[in-house]
Design a protein around this motif. Structure first.
Motif, PDB file in Angstrom:
ATOM      1  N   HIS A  12      36.973  32.673  42.113  1.00 34.74           N
ATOM      2  CA  HIS A  12      36.482  31.546  42.916  1.00 34.74           C
ATOM      3  C   HIS A  12      36.530  30.224  42.141  1.00 34.74           C
ATOM      4  CE1 HIS A  12      33.877  34.763  45.182  1.00 34.74           C
ATOM      5  NE2 HIS A  12      35.182  34.915  45.371  1.00 34.74           N
ATOM      6  N   ILE A  13      37.596  30.042  41.358  1.00 33.70           N
ATOM      7  CA  ILE A  13      37.774  28.799  40.606  1.00 33.70           C
ATOM      8  C   ILE A  13      38.175  27.682  41.569  1.00 33.70           C
ATOM      9  CG2 ILE A  13      39.104  27.670  38.788  1.00 33.70           C
ATOM     10  CD1 ILE A  13      37.096  29.781  37.800  1.00 33.70           C
ATOM     11  N   ASP A  14      37.591  26.490  41.365  1.00 33.35           N
ATOM     12  CA  ASP A  14      37.725  25.382  42.316  1.00 33.35           C
ATOM     13  C   ASP A  14      38.761  24.341  41.925  1.00 33.35           C
ATOM     14  OD1 ASP A  14      35.220  26.194  43.885  1.00 33.35           O
ATOM     15  OD2 ASP A  14      34.425  25.901  41.869  1.00 33.35           O
ATOM     16  N   GLY A  15      39.276  24.421  40.708  1.00 28.31           N
ATOM     17  CA  GLY A  15      40.250  23.426  40.284  1.00 28.31           C
ATOM     18  C   GLY A  15      40.886  23.826  38.974  1.00 28.31           C
ATOM     19  N   PHE A  16      41.980  23.154  38.640  1.00 26.10           N
ATOM     20  CA  PHE A  16      42.725  23.482  37.430  1.00 26.10           C
ATOM     21  C   PHE A  16      43.195  22.201  36.750  1.00 26.10           C
ATOM     22  CE2 PHE A  16      43.109  27.017  40.345  1.00 26.10           C
ATOM     23  CZ  PHE A  16      42.798  28.111  39.534  1.00 26.10           C
ATOM     24  N   ARG A  17      43.011  22.165  35.438  1.00 22.31           N
ATOM     25  CA  ARG A  17      43.515  21.075  34.600  1.00 22.31           C
ATOM     26  C   ARG A  17      44.687  21.625  33.806  1.00 22.31           C
ATOM     27  NH1 ARG A  17      44.430  20.440  28.822  1.00 22.31           N
ATOM     28  NH2 ARG A  17      44.035  18.275  28.267  1.00 22.31           N
ATOM     29  N   PHE A  18      45.842  20.972  33.903  1.00 22.92           N
ATOM     30  CA  PHE A  18      47.072  21.476  33.307  1.00 22.92           C
ATOM     31  C   PHE A  18      47.345  20.794  31.972  1.00 22.92           C
ATOM     32  CE2 PHE A  18      47.299  22.324  37.791  1.00 22.92           C
ATOM     33  CZ  PHE A  18      47.854  23.594  37.860  1.00 22.92           C
ATOM     34  N   ASP A  19      47.353  21.592  30.924  1.00 19.60           N
ATOM     35  CA  ASP A  19      47.665  21.107  29.593  1.00 19.60           C
ATOM     36  C   ASP A  19      49.148  20.735  29.526  1.00 19.60           C
ATOM     37  OD1 ASP A  19      46.790  20.902  26.714  1.00 19.60           O
ATOM     38  OD2 ASP A  19      48.420  22.349  26.488  1.00 19.60           O
ATOM     39  N   LEU A  20      49.453  19.563  28.947  1.00 23.42           N
ATOM     40  CA  LEU A  20      50.842  19.093  28.787  1.00 23.42           C
ATOM     41  C   LEU A  20      51.649  19.296  30.078  1.00 23.42           C
ATOM     42  CD1 LEU A  20      51.595  20.401  25.169  1.00 23.42           C
ATOM     43  CD2 LEU A  20      50.744  18.155  25.869  1.00 23.42           C
ATOM     44  N   MET A  21      51.198  18.641  31.133  1.00 25.93           N
ATOM     45  CA  MET A  21      51.755  18.888  32.465  1.00 25.93           C
ATOM     46  C   MET A  21      53.213  18.440  32.599  1.00 25.93           C
ATOM     47  SD  MET A  21      49.855  18.218  36.107  1.00 25.93           S
ATOM     48  CE  MET A  21      49.738  16.454  35.903  1.00 25.93           C
ATOM     49  N   ARG A  40      46.442  24.957  47.929  1.00 23.62           N
ATOM     50  CA  ARG A  40      45.714  24.295  49.017  1.00 23.62           C
ATOM     51  C   ARG A  40      45.662  25.143  50.279  1.00 23.62           C
ATOM     52  NH1 ARG A  40      43.935  19.864  46.964  1.00 23.62           N
ATOM     53  NH2 ARG A  40      45.246  18.478  45.711  1.00 23.62           N
ATOM     54  N   LYS A  41      46.537  26.125  50.409  1.00 21.26           N
ATOM     55  CA  LYS A  41      46.446  27.040  51.554  1.00 21.26           C
ATOM     56  C   LYS A  41      45.124  27.795  51.527  1.00 21.26           C
ATOM     57  CE  LYS A  41      51.431  27.977  52.030  1.00 21.26           C
ATOM     58  NZ  LYS A  41      52.478  29.029  51.866  1.00 21.26           N
ATOM     59  N   HIS A  42      44.677  28.166  50.332  1.00 21.94           N
ATOM     60  CA  HIS A  42      43.438  28.925  50.191  1.00 21.94           C
ATOM     61  C   HIS A  42      42.227  28.016  50.112  1.00 21.94           C
ATOM     62  CE1 HIS A  42      40.933  32.327  49.134  1.00 21.94           C
ATOM     63  NE2 HIS A  42      40.505  31.685  48.056  1.00 21.94           N
ATOM     64  N   ASP A  43      42.375  26.842  49.490  1.00 20.69           N
ATOM     65  CA  ASP A  43      41.262  25.905  49.315  1.00 20.69           C
ATOM     66  C   ASP A  43      41.793  24.482  49.434  1.00 20.69           C
ATOM     67  OD1 ASP A  43      39.088  24.400  48.610  1.00 20.69           O
ATOM     68  OD2 ASP A  43      38.945  25.138  46.555  1.00 20.69           O
ATOM     69  N   PRO A  44      41.630  23.850  50.589  1.00 21.75           N
ATOM     70  CA  PRO A  44      42.156  22.488  50.773  1.00 21.75           C
ATOM     71  C   PRO A  44      41.572  21.479  49.794  1.00 21.75           C
ATOM     72  CG  PRO A  44      41.557  23.469  52.884  1.00 21.75           C
ATOM     73  CD  PRO A  44      41.026  24.385  51.830  1.00 21.75           C
ATOM     74  N   ASN A  45      40.377  21.766  49.237  1.00 24.09           N
ATOM     75  CA  ASN A  45      39.725  20.832  48.323  1.00 24.09           C
ATOM     76  C   ASN A  45      39.992  21.135  46.857  1.00 24.09           C
ATOM     77  OD1 ASN A  45      38.435  19.147  50.249  1.00 24.09           O
ATOM     78  ND2 ASN A  45      36.878  20.720  50.572  1.00 24.09           N
ATOM     79  N   VAL A  46      40.900  22.075  46.568  1.00 24.34           N
ATOM     80  CA  VAL A  46      41.150  22.419  45.168  1.00 24.34           C
ATOM     81  C   VAL A  46      41.547  21.166  44.388  1.00 24.34           C
ATOM     82  CG1 VAL A  46      43.582  23.047  45.573  1.00 24.34           C
ATOM     83  CG2 VAL A  46      42.337  24.013  43.614  1.00 24.34           C
ATOM     84  N   LEU A  47      40.948  21.002  43.207  1.00 19.06           N
ATOM     85  CA  LEU A  47      41.181  19.817  42.387  1.00 19.06           C
ATOM     86  C   LEU A  47      42.228  20.148  41.326  1.00 19.06           C
ATOM     87  CD1 LEU A  47      40.218  16.904  42.008  1.00 19.06           C
ATOM     88  CD2 LEU A  47      38.464  17.765  40.444  1.00 19.06           C
ATOM     89  N   LEU A  48      43.321  19.386  41.309  1.00 16.89           N
ATOM     90  CA  LEU A  48      44.436  19.636  40.405  1.00 16.89           C
ATOM     91  C   LEU A  48      44.727  18.360  39.616  1.00 16.89           C
ATOM     92  CD1 LEU A  48      46.807  21.453  42.950  1.00 16.89           C
ATOM     93  CD2 LEU A  48      45.218  22.529  41.336  1.00 16.89           C
ATOM     94  N   TYR A  49      44.750  18.477  38.291  1.00 15.82           N
ATOM     95  CA  TYR A  49      45.061  17.306  37.469  1.00 15.82           C
ATOM     96  C   TYR A  49      45.546  17.759  36.100  1.00 15.82           C
ATOM     97  CZ  TYR A  49      40.263  18.102  35.678  1.00 15.82           C
ATOM     98  OH  TYR A  49      39.111  18.647  35.145  1.00 15.82           O
ATOM     99  N   GLY A  50      46.154  16.830  35.358  1.00 18.45           N
ATOM    100  CA  GLY A  50      46.665  17.209  34.055  1.00 18.45           C
ATOM    101  C   GLY A  50      47.194  16.043  33.254  1.00 18.45           C
TER     102      GLY A  50
END
Length: 618
Positions: A307-316, A332-342
């Motif tokens: 149930h992780i809500d977001g992912f931070r990508f190292d050296l994206m 986003r299909k599973h969680d439209p609010n998933v937070l993605l950044y890197g």
């Protein structure tokens, strides 16, 4: 709303966590492995060998599989791959748990690892409302004053009688960003007192790190304890972001991905040498369909199983752009609010051609956010050196800071940044890497008295927390955490990296200032606009020749002030300025803040040096 046990089970069973690997459910064990150019494949379960059969091709790679019935929960296994007469023994790269130091894989019936009342957390925080807090599980919980006697870092983090989660609740952050939680090699699970690392040397991408568990030998315990930590945060309204490192691996020549895919897992330069854009000796070939699907499946696994809500990508930028686009689409299909950044950069010269790297600008048509290093440097100066930032009067950084304050959008013909909308900008002044904020100010401003260095810490956070975009705080910044001047402390140990909880008491004024700025930000939509058009419509800029930057923000929603003035004085002297007509309520000045107001002002007003002044109209 509480779900019945029947509803919870239906919801969990409706989602398939992994399609590849060693999967056990009920009494059925399914082994499905993608392997390149193997002659034979065997699985050894508690010493018993079972052959796999070649069952087809996927992404031009052979699929090997088998099924068994029986009770396999918590049994150990290893995969044997025979290729060209050589026998390779390895855990499979899809493994979900291991024993101590990842010597053997551990088979799990994952439903038996769920905590009581384990349900999905519906994070309803829009991206523009996020306030991120970065922490390392061990750093955050190891201090004697943390207040927990529980064994295992996951357990200490979950302990509501300790200082951690109550602190995050009071501070007001919406998302907790945790440094790598997946299995890494540099810490000995059996000797955690004498080994230390942040965890950017990944080994098994779907296995929780054993050194954070109370019993790393039991493969089920580490899974359950990590889920309990996530659940404790969710129960208190805090979303969880995982720091993920799919750009490279440790021990590349013996790594499971190399054993299973010896010719396609890692990139190579045109010379035939292994790519090293990570600076760690290798880089994964994300553009190959097998590795791309492996990464996407792994992310979906953490999202669904934990149930992780977001992912931070190292050296994206070591990820090819198509992989990042597919990651966003699938998650986003599973969680439209998933937070993605890197991080929109590499750690060296990559074997991936520049035009395919996910660099600044590639995020334009997405909701993927990027760390805003230009804003960071503009505020505080260079990462580890003596160069001052605008908060200490470096006028050459004025434009970089102004762009960042506006979310790094295309505001007008002369003020333009990398972001289509402010939600694509992660605004920060320090992170785990490099000097932390307190130490950077100490180094670049040695001529300042201590009280003025504290003043600059407050100033940096007030610029950060009143700017458009997503604010990001690194652990302890809110109460002057210091790493004793260490700028590269990934393996420096507890003495350097641990969070000292006494500092929160000693620097309560600093902490309260940061907490109340977050409360003000969350209360007023003018500080957290979602799109560039809103910023252009609701924001006016005023500048003068004395390094003074002001923003006027219009309220539009119920509960908003009709007008907000935010004025940053980047000079080492006070400036008197005329306020726009009317009476204003003073909310913050000179490192103090009072959300109920400090009084009414109008006409001329003196702006204190190196600080932010906030005034509002009802």
């Amino acid at each position: 709303m509480l779900l019945s046990r029947f509803e919870r089970l239906n919801r969990m069973q409706g989602v398939k966590s992994l399609e590849n690997g060693v999967i056990f459910n009920g009494d059925r064990l399914t082994v499905r492995l993608l392997i390149e150019e193997a002659d034979e494949v065997w699985i050894h379960i508690d010493g018993s060998a079972h052959p796999l059969a070649k069952q087809g091709v996927e992404h031009d790679v052979d699929v090997w599989s088998m099924e068994l019935t029986g009770q396999f929960h918590k049994k150990t296994y290893i995969i044997e791959v025979i290729r060209d007469g050589l026998h390779h023994f390895s855990i499979d790269p899809w493994a979900v748990s291991t024993n101590t130091n990842s010597q053997m894989g551990v088979i799990l019936d994952l439903e038996r690892t769920h905590p009581l009342n384990w349900t999905s957390f519906d994070c309803k925080v829009p991206q523009q409302d996020a306030v991120l807090y970065e922490a390392h599980v061990r750093d955050f919980t190891v201090d004697d004053d943390y207040g927990s006697n529980l064994c295992g870092a996951f357990n200490r983090f979950s302990d509501m009688s300790a200082k951690g989660i109550p602190h995050l609740i009071d501070l007001g952050v919406t998302h907790l960003h945790l440094l790598p939680l997946a299995d890494y090699t540099s810490v000995d699970d059996e000797d955690i007192d004498n080994t230390y690392n942040w965890g950017y040397d990944p080994f098994l991408f779907n296995v929780p790190e054993g050194s954070y568990s109370s019993n790393p030998e039991d493969g089920a315990i580490r899974v359950r304890e990590m889920k309990q930590m996530v659940q404790a945060l969710h129960d208190n309204g805090i979303a969880v972001v995982m720091d993920v490192v799919y750009n490279h691996t440790s021990h590349e020549r013996e790594h499971p991905l190399h054993v299973f895919f010896p010719n396609l897992a890692y990139r190579k330069y045109d010379t035939g040498e292994w790519g090293n854009g990570s600076g760690c000796g290798n880089e994964l070939r994300t553009e190959h369909p097998v590795i791309r699907q492996f990464i996407i499946d792994s992310l979906l696994y953490w999202q669904r199983e934990y149930h992780i809500d977001g992912f931070r990508f190292d050296l994206m930028s070591l990820y090819d752009d198509e992989t990042m686009y597919q990651i966003e689409q699938e998650l986003r299909k599973h969680d439209p609010n998933v937070l993605l950044y890197g991080e929109p950069w590499t750690g060296g010269v990559s074997a991936l051609h520049l035009e395919r790297q996910f660099t600044k600008g590639k995020q334009w048509s997405t909701r993927i956010a990027l760390f805003n290093d230009e804003f960071r440097n503009g505020i505080k100066g260079d990462n580890d050196g003596h160069v001052k930032g605008l908060i200490a009067g470096n006028e050459f950084e004025q434009l970089a800071v102004l762009r960042g304050m506006l979310g790094s959008i295309q505001y007008n013909e002369w003020l333009s940044g990398f972001a289509k909308d402010p939600i694509q900008s992660i605004n920060y002044v320090s992170a785990h890497d490099n000097l932390c904020l307190f130490d950077k100010i100490e180094k670049s401003c040695p001529e300042f008295f201590y009280n003025d260095r504290v003043r600059l810490n407050k100033f940096a956070l007030s610029v950060l927390l009143t700017s458009q975009g997503i604010p990001f705080l690194s652990q302890g910044t809110e109460f002057l955490h210091s790493k004793k001047g260490a700028h590269n402390s990934y393996n420096a140990g507890d003495a350097v990296n641990r969070i000292s909880w006494k500092k929160k008491v000693e620097n309560d004024d600093m902490y309260s200032f940061c907490r109340d700025l977050i409360r003000l930000r969350k209360d007023q939509t003018g500080f957290r606009m979602a799109d560039a058009n809103s910023i252009r419509r609701r924001t006016s800029i005023f500048l003068n020749q004395h390094k003074l930057i002001g923003l006027s923000l219009k309220g539009e929603s119920e509960g908003d002030y009709t007008d907000i003035l935010v004025i940053h004085n980047f000079n080492d002297f006070n400036i008197t300025t005329g306020l726009p007509p009317g009476e204003w309520i003073l909310v913050a000045t000179e490192g103090d803040i009072d959300l109920s107001g400090m009084g009414w002002v109008e006409g001329d007003f003196q702006l204190p040096y190196y600080s932010t002044t906030i005034l509002v109209k009802l």
